[in-house]
Scaffold this active site. Structure first.
Site, PDB file in Angstrom:
ATOM      1  N   LYS A  59       0.825  -1.210   0.000  1.00 30.05           N
ATOM      2  CA  LYS A  59       0.000   0.000   0.000  1.00 30.05           C
ATOM      3  C   LYS A  59       0.856   1.254   0.000  1.00 30.05           C
ATOM      4  O   LYS A  59       0.631   2.192  -0.791  1.00 30.05           O
ATOM      5  CB  LYS A  59      -0.943  -0.018   1.199  1.00 30.05           C
ATOM      6  CG  LYS A  59      -1.841   1.215   1.307  1.00 30.05           C
ATOM      7  CD  LYS A  59      -1.362   2.122   2.417  1.00 30.05           C
ATOM      8  CE  LYS A  59      -2.265   3.333   2.613  1.00 30.05           C
ATOM      9  NZ  LYS A  59      -1.820   4.200   3.715  1.00 30.05           N
TER      10      LYS A  59
ATOM     11  N   PRO B 260      -3.517   2.480  -4.708  1.00 28.37           N
ATOM     12  CA  PRO B 260      -3.365   2.113  -3.296  1.00 28.37           C
ATOM     13  C   PRO B 260      -4.687   1.638  -2.693  1.00 28.37           C
ATOM     14  O   PRO B 260      -5.741   2.234  -2.942  1.00 28.37           O
ATOM     15  CB  PRO B 260      -2.915   3.426  -2.638  1.00 28.37           C
ATOM     16  CG  PRO B 260      -2.408   4.274  -3.767  1.00 28.37           C
ATOM     17  CD  PRO B 260      -3.201   3.891  -4.959  1.00 28.37           C
TER      18      PRO B 260
ATOM     19  N   ASP C 109      -6.271   1.055   0.913  1.00 24.60           N
ATOM     20  CA  ASP C 109      -6.245   1.153   2.370  1.00 24.60           C
ATOM     21  C   ASP C 109      -7.583   0.656   2.895  1.00 24.60           C
ATOM     22  O   ASP C 109      -8.374   0.068   2.164  1.00 24.60           O
ATOM     23  CB  ASP C 109      -5.954   2.591   2.799  1.00 24.60           C
ATOM     24  CG  ASP C 109      -7.118   3.523   2.487  1.00 24.60           C
ATOM     25  OD1 ASP C 109      -7.983   3.168   1.665  1.00 24.60           O
ATOM     26  OD2 ASP C 109      -7.171   4.627   3.076  1.00 24.60           O
TER      27      ASP C 109
END
Length: 284
Positions: A211, A228, A230
């Protein structure tokens, strides 16, 4: 200087979680930015017009690239699947976010710090690093410092970082600093490697996972295919896409789309919609 910047909202960009040194000035919806050892104030004038506290020469030398002026954000919006109700809503909500072209070392350290911290806590730690180890900047408000160079941090110990509220991340910050000095990494070298090799090099830094590597690729190296994931994006992918987002459709702009998704997912409007949807499912 006065300039028009299309598809740009300084507030949304500041709140999008990609940069931690853009702050509201508390007047005229203005914001200050510290980047690349420089200071800038941005004041929205309405529509696409902005007043910037730099000269045309400074704009061309640094800030033009920083604000990613060569990317067609309107074109990205046109590519969004009109049948994807969630993404259309996210793009409308997040329109104006630009992917800033930041320094790779600063971005690496900031996103190492970001792990298991909220944005305010990240900003506090970043400010502490800059106040203790950064070089002074000429700025009208005084007291501002640049982000520390890797050489400055590489010679420190974990004890030196104790007052920066880094917790277990202090050793990872030092590891990153040494990777950008003794390890030979630099923004220019990473940018020249290409996506896969740059990600491999970033993952070799102690404390950088998938990430964080993707954040560095997107927010510093401007590899806009980096996506990314998250906790916010993971929730969206599960709720809206059954765990599988159609990345292939957004080749060449997936990271920009991800920012719209992230910003929308953290907003109250989507949170309410998600809660209402869950309540309807429970009733059924």
């Amino acid at each position: 200087m006065r300039i028009d910047i299309p598809d740009f909202d300084i507030r949304k960009t500041a709140e999008s979680g990609q940069c931690f040194r853009i702050r509201p000035l508390g007047q005229d919806s203005a914001y200050s930015i510290v980047a690349g050892g420089r200071y800038l104030e941005v004041r929205p004038l309405g529509g696409e017009a902005f007043d910037l506290s730099c000269t045309p020469r400074e704009w061309e030398a640094f800030w033009r690239a920083y604000f990613d002026m060569d990317t067609d954000y309107a074109g990205v919006l046109r590519r969004i699947d009109p049948d994807d109700a969630f993404l259309c809503a996210a793009a409308r909500y997040g329109r104006g976010i630009r992917i800033l072209r930041q320094d790779a070392f600063e971005t690496t350290v900031c996103f190492i710090i970001s792990q298991r911290k909220n944005i305010k806590a990240i900003e506090k730690s970043v400010d502490a690093l800059c106040e203790r180890f950064g070089e002074p900047l000429p700025a009208p408000h005084g007291g501002l410092r640049a982000f520390p160079a890797p050489e400055r941090l590489a010679c420190l110990t974990e004890a030196d970082l104790a007052d920066c509220s880094l917790g277990y991340r202090d050793k990872y910050v030092l590891s990153a600093a040494r990777a950008f000095t003794d390890g030979g990494l630099s923004h220019r070298r990473l940018a020249a490697m290409g996506f896969e090799k740059a990600r491999e090099a970033l993952l070799s830094i102690n404390g950088v996972g998938v990430k964080v590597a993707n954040c560095i690729l997107l927010f510093a190296l401007h590899d806009v295919d980096a996506f990314p994931v998250d906790v916010w994006i993971a929730r969206v992918l599960e709720r809206e896409y059954g765990g599988a987002f159609p990345l292939g459709r957004y080749e060449g702009c997936a990271g920009i789309v991800q920012q719209y998704m992230f910003y929308y997912a953290r907003g109250e409007k989507y949170a309410r919609a998600a809660g209402e949807g869950a309540a309807r499912k429970e009733k059924l």
